[in-house]
Design a protein around this motif. Structure first.
Motif, PDB file in Angstrom:
ATOM      1  N   PRO A  66      33.616  47.996  54.043  1.00  0.00           N
ATOM      2  CA  PRO A  66      34.912  48.278  54.641  1.00  0.00           C
ATOM      3  C   PRO A  66      35.616  47.049  55.206  1.00  0.00           C
ATOM      4  O   PRO A  66      36.815  46.850  54.959  1.00  0.00           O
ATOM      5  CB  PRO A  66      34.573  49.291  55.755  1.00  0.00           C
ATOM      6  N   LEU A  67      34.892  46.215  55.943  1.00  0.00           N
ATOM      7  CA  LEU A  67      35.515  45.037  56.532  1.00  0.00           C
ATOM      8  C   LEU A  67      35.942  44.048  55.448  1.00  0.00           C
ATOM      9  O   LEU A  67      37.033  43.471  55.507  1.00  0.00           O
ATOM     10  CB  LEU A  67      34.561  44.371  57.520  1.00  0.00           C
ATOM     11  N   THR A  68      35.102  43.852  54.447  1.00  0.00           N
ATOM     12  CA  THR A  68      35.447  42.960  53.341  1.00  0.00           C
ATOM     13  C   THR A  68      36.676  43.468  52.606  1.00  0.00           C
ATOM     14  O   THR A  68      37.567  42.699  52.233  1.00  0.00           O
ATOM     15  CB  THR A  68      34.266  42.849  52.359  1.00  0.00           C
ATOM     16  N   TRP A  91      46.977  50.025  50.958  1.00  0.00           N
ATOM     17  CA  TRP A  91      45.975  51.014  51.368  1.00  0.00           C
ATOM     18  C   TRP A  91      44.568  50.509  51.073  1.00  0.00           C
ATOM     19  O   TRP A  91      44.350  49.776  50.107  1.00  0.00           O
ATOM     20  CB  TRP A  91      46.170  52.322  50.601  1.00  0.00           C
ATOM     21  N   CYS A  92      43.622  50.955  51.903  1.00  0.00           N
ATOM     22  CA  CYS A  92      42.198  50.751  51.647  1.00  0.00           C
ATOM     23  C   CYS A  92      41.502  52.104  51.647  1.00  0.00           C
ATOM     24  O   CYS A  92      41.723  52.925  52.549  1.00  0.00           O
ATOM     25  CB  CYS A  92      41.560  49.873  52.726  1.00  0.00           C
ATOM     26  N   ALA A 108      36.786  47.003  60.941  1.00  0.00           N
ATOM     27  CA  ALA A 108      37.648  47.203  59.774  1.00  0.00           C
ATOM     28  C   ALA A 108      38.888  48.006  60.147  1.00  0.00           C
ATOM     29  O   ALA A 108      40.008  47.668  59.734  1.00  0.00           O
ATOM     30  CB  ALA A 108      36.870  47.913  58.667  1.00  0.00           C
ATOM     31  N   ILE A 109      38.694  49.048  60.935  1.00  0.00           N
ATOM     32  CA  ILE A 109      39.820  49.901  61.324  1.00  0.00           C
ATOM     33  C   ILE A 109      40.777  49.138  62.237  1.00  0.00           C
ATOM     34  O   ILE A 109      42.006  49.232  62.108  1.00  0.00           O
ATOM     35  CB  ILE A 109      39.291  51.179  61.999  1.00  0.00           C
ATOM     36  N   ALA A 120      42.450  55.407  54.013  1.00  0.00           N
ATOM     37  CA  ALA A 120      42.032  56.738  53.602  1.00  0.00           C
ATOM     38  C   ALA A 120      40.504  56.713  53.631  1.00  0.00           C
ATOM     39  O   ALA A 120      39.863  56.296  52.673  1.00  0.00           O
ATOM     40  CB  ALA A 120      42.551  57.074  52.212  1.00  0.00           C
ATOM     41  N   VAL A 121      39.949  57.108  54.768  1.00  0.00           N
ATOM     42  CA  VAL A 121      38.503  57.024  54.997  1.00  0.00           C
ATOM     43  C   VAL A 121      37.879  58.389  54.736  1.00  0.00           C
ATOM     44  O   VAL A 121      38.352  59.405  55.265  1.00  0.00           O
ATOM     45  CB  VAL A 121      38.198  56.571  56.435  1.00  0.00           C
TER      46      VAL A 121
END
Length: 212
Positions: A66-68, A91-92, A108-109, A120-121
């Motif tokens: 997520p962070l990457t 978007w991620c 990440a958030i 969109a988790v």
């Protein structure tokens, strides 16, 4: 007194006004399933004229996906701004993962919020979003359980999916996911404990907003 002759007005053809296309840059870590879903979504006739969805797949290292992914999205957004590229939203898509969460989820958030990157988790994983296309599901579930739920409906054993099975049910999935979000808000269940849930309905709304 005679009637004045009237010059007939020229007949003008009415020109249909099309809504401006929206360009979304979407980052995801999945090798096949998420890109297959997004490709199927992009190919829908009612979406093709509304949004241009650019799918970029970031192959992140295990344990820091997520962070990457968000860092890659931030860099891409900055590059687009420098080059004056017309990108409306970035978007991620990523998962929480259970029984063991991805590390650096909160970082990440936070980074996404600081840079206006939309998320969109899915919790625990993208398969819960796929399962919601066919039925409600409100009980806590881990990755394996979510995959079993998905498999029960489409029989898919490996990665990837047949988008034609899902597209007719995407609005039902969005409604179910939105109800899960509301239930978590009502119950005070905070991230990352908001299992099951999926923010994919937010992406879907953004893609389809101009066309519905």
């Amino acid at each position: 007194m005679g009637r004045k002759s009237q010059t007939p007005k020229p007949l003008r053809r009415r020109v249909a006004v099309r809504a401006p296309r929206k360009t979304l840059l979407v980052f995801c870590v999945g090798e096949r399933t998420e890109p297959d879903y997004l490709a199927a979504l992009r190919s829908q006739r009612e979406i093709r004229d509304v949004a241009s969805v650019d799918i970029q797949i970031e192959m992140a290292t295990t344990g820091s996906a997520p962070l990457t992914l968000v860092r890659a999205a931030v860099a891409a957004k900055a590059k687009a701004a420098r080059e004056q590229a017309e990108i409306d939203e970035v978007w991620c898509l990523f998962d929480v993962e259970w029984p063991r969460n991805h590390p650096h989820l909160n970082e990440a958030i936070t980074l996404a919020a600081q840079n206006d990157i939309r998320l969109a988790v899915s919790n625990p994983c993208f398969e819960i979003w796929l399962a919601l296309h066919f039925a409600d599901h409100g009980a806590w579930v881990d990755n394996g359980g979510a995959r079993q739920l998905r498999r029960k409906h489409d029989g898919q054993l490996d990665k990837g999916l047949n988008g034609s099975l899902y597209m007719p049910h995407r609005h039902a999935a969005a409604a179910r996911a939105a109800r899960l979000d509301e239930r978590h808000r009502r119950d005070g269940t905070a991230f990352p404990d908001n299992n099951p849930s999926s923010g994919m309905h937010l992406l879907l709304a953004s893609v389809e907003r101009n066309g519905r």
